[in-house]
Design an enzyme around this catalytic site. Structure first.
Site, short mmCIF file in Angstrom:
data_model
loop_
_atom_site.label_atom_id
_atom_site.label_comp_id
_atom_site.label_asym_id
_atom_site.label_seq_id
_atom_site.Cartn_x
_atom_site.Cartn_y
_atom_site.Cartn_z
CB SER A 188 -0.92 0.04 1.27
OG SER A 188 -1.97 0.97 1.03
CG ASP A 218 -6.64 -3.67 -3.30
OD1 ASP A 218 -7.41 -2.93 -3.00
OD2 ASP A 218 -5.25 -3.61 -2.87
CG HIS A 256 -5.77 -2.04 0.60
ND1 HIS A 256 -4.94 -2.02 -0.69
CD2 HIS A 256 -5.16 -1.41 1.27
CE1 HIS A 256 -3.86 -1.21 -0.39
NE2 HIS A 256 -4.05 -0.93 0.89
#
Lengths: 378, 378
Positions: free
Chosen positions: B157, B322, B355
């Site tokens: 991320s 995600d 995610h």
């Protein structure tokens, strides 16, 4: 002399109110004493009383479906592109009814109304109302208007849940149900977004347990956040990227917490605007009505069993980029209807706009609705 | 005698601090006077100093990547499943560095630190820091540790944005970049979610323009909402449905605004917990760092041109469910690298978790990272 209205507008309309003296037993156990519903009608009820169509609203709308007000020529009904003379729902042929739901903040009895038991505004004491309750109240309005059976009940999103519920609560009083951009029940993610919105409102120091009217304040900060968040879920990622991208409002990054990107400006504007005219107590109740809607719940989650009561014919429409109520959710409804050998047409529109596509002017969508209404016998 | 630690844990670790006296010129124009970074290391730097791996953190994490603290045996590092003896990033072979970023709230210089100019906490005056700034500060830490070149920089991320930025800011000081669950820039929707979170914090009456420390309060209500909202975007719709569905907490609907559904309980719990330990000023700055990251911006939006500076080899990994940083975003990075004939491996894992999958124990994912590190020459 005023500028002429477009040929296909219903023109100047006048909201009306109907008062219902008999108490209404709500699904949650409370009983609402006599109540009022604000509504509008367009077109003419025919002699056979067979051409009435009820249009149900979603979160941010009410009974003002089409046309304009004489004293507010800019205030165009929220589905004016859909409803009018020669429009997909043609008011030359149909008698269209728009109604503000119970618990609303646009004229129907709701949290801002006086509680007869106290003489003060209901505020936080106004009961939680459900889609089923709304349909019960709408049936009273139908009685009041002399409508035994609706040719159709129609709505998008939460409005479509009402169109679905009509086929279950009053299977003999609805011939066609138009279910657009909807779902048979909210997902956990859908509920999660609603819950964040509710928490934004209820944790606003100006909320006062819903009794903010008496404090001379409104939980505007919370309502603004709720609206900003909701707005994200109405648009697709692609539509947002297309419309706003990463465009900077002033051309350069600010390196502070003012607005950098156009999307921020847009969301703040939407939140600010909404929080000036919408009632937070109504917002809370509408999100609960969404969360609670689940006709299959009483049938062990079996939607096919739940829909067995329905007798209406259905038009179900979904939009490819709607991630709030994705096409797969509409297909669940279609499958349940087919399991019951009901008449159902299903249209999945490849549209980029996200959930809000149901309010937009996609020609395939408009033509499909036009054709569907054209085939309804009166 | 304490229970033995698992064989593959780095065991008890001790956070350290490094102080850097030289001012740091930030991308936004401000200059930060001398600063501190909190960090941890696991494993041993080899004689050739060729086995160092920097692990960069995302929003809710810091330098405590692996192991436990002697006085907090429950406080396990955030990527302990990834980093340790015999784990995918094997501390028997690599010297691993975790660092809390500038502007953080876990020991590095940030809004809670004293501003040398005033002697008081920075609060709202702490500058907006960027991914580029973080990488500059991390390079100082590398100097401090005697690391000229990292064998790899790795993150998920926002952490992956740092791994990417390292290849651009210091192309000669990084041999491999592991970019997991990331994107070359946030979409309008991504920014929109961040903006709602920021507005929740900055419109909290306890925010005081970021100078809440001096008022003896924290904008907990806003931070709690920000976290609830963020959490929704970390999970997939399917994963939420699988984990929570529409399960009712007490078996029946409450017809009030208390918790009805398990998902509501979960979100409130996550928000409550987070708001007790995380600093709102840090949260604001981390979301801005996310929004601002866009290496292609200086190249007219051409990511291929932007990545031309990179010399490292890349492992890019994305997860099918995600929707925050979808696989398509990772493929943009891969394409830009291929345009430059860089060495890049790309893995798209068919994982249901959304995610947050980058933090989980999917065997294919873990094995891929293990294999990648296994092939890095020291």
């Amino acid at each position: 002399m005023n500028a002429p209205l477009p040929m296909d507008s219903v023109g100047i309309v006048t909201p009306q109110k109907a008062r219902f003296a008999e108490p209404l037993a709500l699904k949650g156990g409370a009983t609402l004493p006599g109540f009022e519903l604000a509504y509008e009608t367009y077109g003419t009820l025919n002699a056979a009383r067979s051409n009435a169509v009820l249009v149900c609203h979603a979160l941010n709308a009410a009974h003002h479906v089409a046309g304009v007000y004489a004293d507010e020529p800019e205030n165009v009904g929220w589905w004016d592109n859909m409803v009018g003379p020669g429009k997909p729902l043609d008011t030359n042929r149909f008698f269209v009814v728009g109604v503000n739901n119970l618990g609303g903040c646009h004229g129907s009895t709701g949290p801002m109304s006086a509680n007869p038991a106290t003489g003060k505004q209901w505020g936080g004491d106004f009961p939680v109302v459900t889609v089923e309750d709304w349909v019960q109240a709408q049936a009273r309005l139908a009685d009041h208007l002399g409508i035994e059976t609706f040719a159709a009940v129609m709505g998008g999103s939460l409005g479509a849940m009402q169109a679905m519920q009509w086929t279950l609560s009053f299977p003999d009083r609805i011939r066609h149900s138009l279910v657009i951009a909807s779902t048979p029940k909210l997902s956990a993610q859908n509920i999660a977004f609603n819950e964040v919105a509710r928490q934004a409102i209820t944790t606003d120091p100006d909320f006062h347990g819903g009794h903010y009217y008496g404090h001379g304040v409104v939980p505007r900060t919370g309502l603004r956040l709720a609206r900003m968040l909701g707005h994200i879920t109405y648009l697709s990622d692609d539509a947002m990227m297309e419309k706003f991208g990463r465009t900077l409002r002033s051309g350069t990054l600010g390196f502070n917490f003012d607005i950098d990107f156009e999307i921020e400006s847009y969301l703040r504007y939407q939140g600010d605007k909404f929080s000036t005219y919408f009632d937070a107590n109504t917002y809370l109740r509408i999100t609960k009505a969404l969360d609670y809607f689940d006709p299959a719940a009483a049938f062990d989650g079996n939607l096919s069993k739940a829909m067995a009561r329905a007798k209406a014919a259905f038009l179900v429409i979904s939009f490819s980029s709607d991630w709030r109520f994705a096409p797969a959710r509409s297909r669940e409804i279609v499958r349940a209807l087919l399991d019951n050998r009901r008449v159902v047409s299903y249209l999945e529109i490849d549209a980029p706009h996200g959930h809000d596509a149901f309010l937009m002017d996609d020609a395939r969508y408009m033509n499909a609705v036009r054709a569907y209404f054209g085939n309804i016998d009166l």
